[in-house]
Design an enzyme around this catalytic site. Structure first.
Site, mmCIF file in Angstrom:
data_model
loop_
_atom_site.group_PDB
_atom_site.id
_atom_site.type_symbol
_atom_site.label_atom_id
_atom_site.label_comp_id
_atom_site.label_asym_id
_atom_site.label_seq_id
_atom_site.Cartn_x
_atom_site.Cartn_y
_atom_site.Cartn_z
ATOM 1 N N SER A 159 6.187 0.072 -7.172
ATOM 2 C CA SER A 159 6.922 0.115 -8.435
ATOM 3 C C SER A 159 7.001 -1.303 -8.982
ATOM 4 C CB SER A 159 8.341 0.664 -8.187
ATOM 5 O OG SER A 159 9.196 0.436 -9.291
ATOM 6 N N TYR A 182 16.541 0.228 -3.278
ATOM 7 C CA TYR A 182 15.287 0.899 -3.648
ATOM 8 C C TYR A 182 14.168 -0.124 -3.828
ATOM 9 C CZ TYR A 182 11.858 3.395 -6.487
ATOM 10 O OH TYR A 182 10.693 3.925 -6.984
#
Length: 245
Positions: free
Chosen positions: A137, A150
C-alpha cells in the site's frame, strides 16, 4: 493479461481486490484456487466466475495454508500465479488500539504473505516459472497518522517482497509489489468504522480494476514496483529521496 499459466492461487479472495482478481483470471481461462476465511464471501466469489474452487483458510495459520496449497496442487495442478490479497484494516492511534488487534494485523497482513511465499514459491522456483504478486500500500511507503499499525504491516510486506525478489532474480518467477493509494473496497469500510485520517480523503479513491490492470502492465514490462493511480509513484519518489520534505 500477462498471465499465461493455468493455475492461480489467491488469498483474500472472498471480497474486494482478491475477489476481482479471482473472477478475472477465471474468465481468462485459469483454474483459480480462492482462499479466504469467509465462507460466505468465497461463495459469492465463486458465483462470479467459472473454474473457481474455494478453500476456507486462515492465512495466519501456516499449517492450514500449507495443507491448502497441497490440496490445490493435487487437484488443479502446479501453481503458476500467487496473489496475496488477504488483509484486515482497522485504524486508530497506536496507544489506543488493542494490543491483540495490532498483533492480529501483523499475523494476517504480513504473516499471511510469509505463509503463502513459503508454501508456494519453492515449487514455482523449481519449475522456473510463475508470478508472485504482493499487495502492499502507499501506507506501506509513507507513514500516516492513525494508520500506524496497518501501515507497519505494509512496510513489512514491501520489505519482505523486495528482498525476496532480489534473492531470486533470474530464476524464472516474476515478482511484483503493488502499492495503491486508497481503493474502493470493503477494507475501506472496515477502516472507517474505527478511525479515518482526513488526509486519505484528499484524492478520489481508485477502483479495483485499474489497480489490477497496472499489475499486468508491470509484469509485462518486468517492473517490480507497481504504483497505480495518479501521483502514487511521485509520492514514493519524494518519500524515498526527500524523506524530510
Amino acid at each position: 493479461m500477462a498471465f499465461t499459466g493455468k493455475v492461480a492461487l489467491i488469498t483474500g479472495a472472498g471480497s474486494g481486490m482478491g475477489r476481482l482478481a479471482a473472477q478475472r483470471l477465471s474468465k481468462g481461462g485459469a483454474s483459480v484456487a480462492a482462499l479466504d476465511i469467509s465462507e460466505e464471501g468465497l461463495a459469492e466469489t465463486s458465483e462470479g466466475g467459472e473454474n473457481i474452487e474455494t478453500w476456507r483458510v486462515d492465512v495466519s495459520d501456516y499449517q492450514a495454508v500449507a495443507s491448502a496449497v497441497g490440496e490445490v496442487e493435487a487437484r488443479l495442478g502446479p501453481i503458476d500465479r500467487v496473489v496475496t490479497a488477504a488483509a484486515i484494516m482497522p485504524f486508530g492511534k497506536l496507544l489506543e488500539q488493542d494490543v491483540e488487534q495490532i498483533h492480529r494485523l501483523m499475523a494476517i497482513n504480513f504473516g499471511g504473505l510469509v505463509n503463502a511465499a513459503k508454501t508456494t514459491l519453492p515449487g514455482m522456483l523449481e519449475r522456473g516459472r510463475g508470478d508472485f504478486i504482493s499487495f502492499s500500500s502507499m501506507l506501506g511507503q509513507m507513514p500516516t497518522l492513525l494508520t500506524g499499525a496497518y501501515g507497519s504491516t505494509k512496510f513489512a510486506v514491501s520489505c519482505f517482497t523486495e528482498v525476496l525478489y532480489h534473492e531470486n532474480r533470474d530464476r524464472g518467477v516474476r515478482f511484483v509489489c503493488v502499492c495503491p493509494p486508497a481503493v474502493a473496497t470493503p477494507l475501506v469500510d472496515q477502516a472507517r468504522a474505527t478511525a479515518w485520517p482526513k488526509l486519505l480523503d484528499e484524492n478520489p479513491f481508485m477502483e479495483p480494476g485499474p489497480v489490477l490492470d497496472a499489475i499486468e502492465v508491470s509484469l509485462e514490462k518486468g517492473e517490480f514496483w507497481v504504483f497505480p493511480g495518479k501521483g502514487a509513484k511521485l509520492g514514493w519518489r519524494m518519500r524515498r529521496f526527500l524523506p524530510n520534505a
